[in-house]
Design an enzyme around this catalytic site. Structure first.
Site, PDB file in Angstrom:
ATOM      1  N   ASP A   1      -3.302  -4.572  30.433  1.00 16.68           N
ATOM      2  CA  ASP A   1      -4.533  -3.847  31.004  1.00 16.68           C
ATOM      3  C   ASP A   1      -5.419  -4.781  31.014  1.00 16.68           C
ATOM      4  OD1 ASP A   1      -6.484  -2.066  31.088  1.00 16.68           O
ATOM      5  OD2 ASP A   1      -6.936  -1.518  28.901  1.00 16.68           O
TER       6      ASP A   1
ATOM      7  N   LYS B   1     -11.998  -6.287  31.861  1.00 16.08           N
ATOM      8  CA  LYS B   1     -12.386  -6.646  30.382  1.00 16.08           C
ATOM      9  C   LYS B   1     -12.668  -8.326  30.528  1.00 16.08           C
ATOM     10  CE  LYS B   1      -8.528  -4.050  28.160  1.00 16.08           C
ATOM     11  NZ  LYS B   1      -9.261  -3.466  27.288  1.00 16.08           N
TER      12      LYS B   1
ATOM     13  N   ASP C   1     -11.437   1.235  32.063  1.00 14.02           N
ATOM     14  CA  ASP C   1     -10.531   0.609  31.046  1.00 14.02           C
ATOM     15  C   ASP C   1     -10.315   1.715  29.996  1.00 14.02           C
ATOM     16  OD1 ASP C   1      -9.284  -1.456  29.454  1.00 14.02           O
ATOM     17  OD2 ASP C   1     -11.469  -1.939  28.635  1.00 14.02           O
TER      18      ASP C   1
ATOM     19  N   ARG D   1      -5.532   7.274  28.377  1.00 10.99           N
ATOM     20  CA  ARG D   1      -5.541   8.626  28.003  1.00 10.99           C
ATOM     21  C   ARG D   1      -5.059   9.464  29.665  1.00 10.99           C
ATOM     22  NH1 ARG D   1     -11.504   8.223  26.082  1.00 10.99           N
ATOM     23  NH2 ARG D   1     -10.547   6.328  25.349  1.00 10.99           N
TER      24      ARG D   1
END
Length: 462
Positions: A235, A242, A312, A316
């Protein structure tokens, strides 16, 4: 590493486990020579302290290991494993019953003390092996240990070697071992088969790391259990990139997938009488010209629209499509597991597996089981007043509510929208042990799986 019990042999060294309350009585029952040796060695029965006692020939006659007291044992997940780590290589056989604790859980901890992730560097765990104590189902304990090792290996493997395709291979290998079936939907076929959010999150990755939905099924009779695991193999944060420090551990962002595969391995190895389905949306949240964007509105498999306020918050999204598919089958129990939010880690730290459910029976049974098998969990609420936080102006749902409040709860509420009216529980796990402990080296770790396994007989007819 050997995550199995040693065969019973005549040369297995007797191992005496003594706690603080029983130490004086044990010592007084020993020969004067043993008493003198223990006194000269200044041995104290603290957790993890061990001592070899020589015989007249100079070779070890027995070993003794401290088991502390209730307070010190409460601070160690696997007290017997602390002894295993401190003993020299060899084969040991318990000479006395454990002073306290569950013998199956403690022997599992001993086996897990042998685990080491050695794919890239030669290393090993404890080399002290244990003869299976009487009354313990050796095959059951060994199966649970092997499943936990699978989870740890998958999480520990760097993303370069554990992308969506490698995660698929791991699922196929598991299925082949246990006679399960696997169906995989990849790339643009995700759009054609109505998994639009899995496709949107994973489409920016390189072609050889294309997104996919892994669907494993096993068993033909009994209650139905569906496990959904977040398989974000790395990720970056997507276009909401990030910071570097926050990206350092993102190889573990498929920890939910690794944990449900480990749980599935336990269930299949133990041949539990149920119908199992495992769904893993496997993606890499990458950055390219085809990446999904902040402000996009995605339409999910269920038909609910989702406004993207942060790329980010992708886990979900992929879970939502998988949960929608799972709900179409109406399983008797639906569980999702994901390394989903930093908020959960901040709330309960790395040791506890936080979970959400509306089912008080599930919660009661799970928590009793978790305490029994030393796999701690902590219930968090589906707090209804926060539903408004996930409802933006221009879509049905918001994937990342502003304000930073109740991040784990709002994520769980988001997922519950896709689980329909199922008997549903969601686990927001960390999947990583930041500090080495007995039977729990630093690195990837399963959370909640053994608690669920122990709870299943009371949750589903088996």
């Amino acid at each position: 590493m050997s995550l199995t019990f040693a065969p019973a042999t005549a040369d297995a060294l007797p191992l005496h486990i003594v706690d603080k309350d029983g130490f004086d009585g044990w010592l007084s029952s020993q020969s004067p020579a043993i008493q003198r040796w223990v006194a000269a060695s200044d041995f104290k029965p603290v957790t993890g302290k061990t001592l070899l006692v020589p015989g007249t020939s100079g070779t070890p006659l027995l070993a003794v290991a401290g088991f502390g007291d209730a307070t010190s044992r409460g601070r160690v997940r696997f007290p017997l494993a602390a002894a295993a780590a401190a003993l020299p290589p060899g084969t040991y056989q318990l000479a006395l019953p454990l002073p306290a604790g569950d013998i199956e859980t403690e022997t599992l901890g001993w086996l897990l003390s042998s685990y080491a992730f050695d794919k890239y560097k030669k290393k090993s765990g404890s080399a002290a092996r244990l003869v299976c104590p009487p009354g313990i189902d050796a095959s059951r304990v060994e199966a649970i240990a092997a499943a936990e090792a699978l989870t740890r290996d998958l999480i520990n493997t760097p993303a370069a070697d554990m992308g969506p395709a490698a995660l698929e291979t791991a699922a196929r290998d598991l299925a082949e071992t246990h006679g399960a079936q696997v169906n995989v939907t990849r790339g643009d076929d995700l759009l054609h088969q109505n998994f639009p959010m899995i496709h949107a999150v994973g489409r920016a990755a390189a072609p050889n790391r294309a997104p996919r939905l892994i669907d494993l099924t096993w068993g033909n009779t009994g209650s139905s259990l569906t496990l959904v695991g977040k398989g974000v193999c790395f990720d970056t944060g997507g276009l909401n990139l990030k910071p570097g420090n926050s990206m350092a551990l993102m190889k573990k962002d498929m920890g939910g997938a690794a944990t449900v595969l480990g749980l599935a391995k336990m269930i299949m190895s133990l041949n539990l009488g149920l119908r199992l389905r495992v769904l893993i949306p496997a993606v890499e949240n990458a950055v390219s010209g085809d990446a999904f964007r902040p402000g996009d509105v995605l339409t999910s498999r269920k038909g609910l629209t989702v406004e993207i306020n942060n790329t980010d918050a992708e886990g979900r999204l992929v879970l939502a499509d998988a949960l929608a598919l799972a709900s179409e089958e109406n399983p008797d129990l639906l569980i999702s597991m994901a390394t989903l939010t930093g908020a959960a880690r901040v709330a309960v730290g790395p040791d506890l597996a936080p979970y959400f459910t509306d089912d008080p029976v599930f919660s009661s049974v799970l928590e009793q089981a978790a305490a029994h098998v030393a796999d701690p969990v902590w219930r968090l609420p589906f707090w209804e007043p926060y539903e408004r936080m996930i409802e933006p102006d221009i879509a049905d749902l918001d994937n990342a509510p502003s304000g930073g409040m109740a991040g784990s709860i709002t994520a769980a509420l988001f997922l519950r929208r896709f689980a329909s009216d199922q008997r549903y529980a969601h686990f927001d796990i960390y999947g990583w042990n930041p500090t080495a402990a007995p039977a729990r080296p630093k690195g990837g770790v399963g959370m909640g799986a053994r608690a669920i396994l122990a709870a299943l007989p009371k949750l589903l007819p088996l």
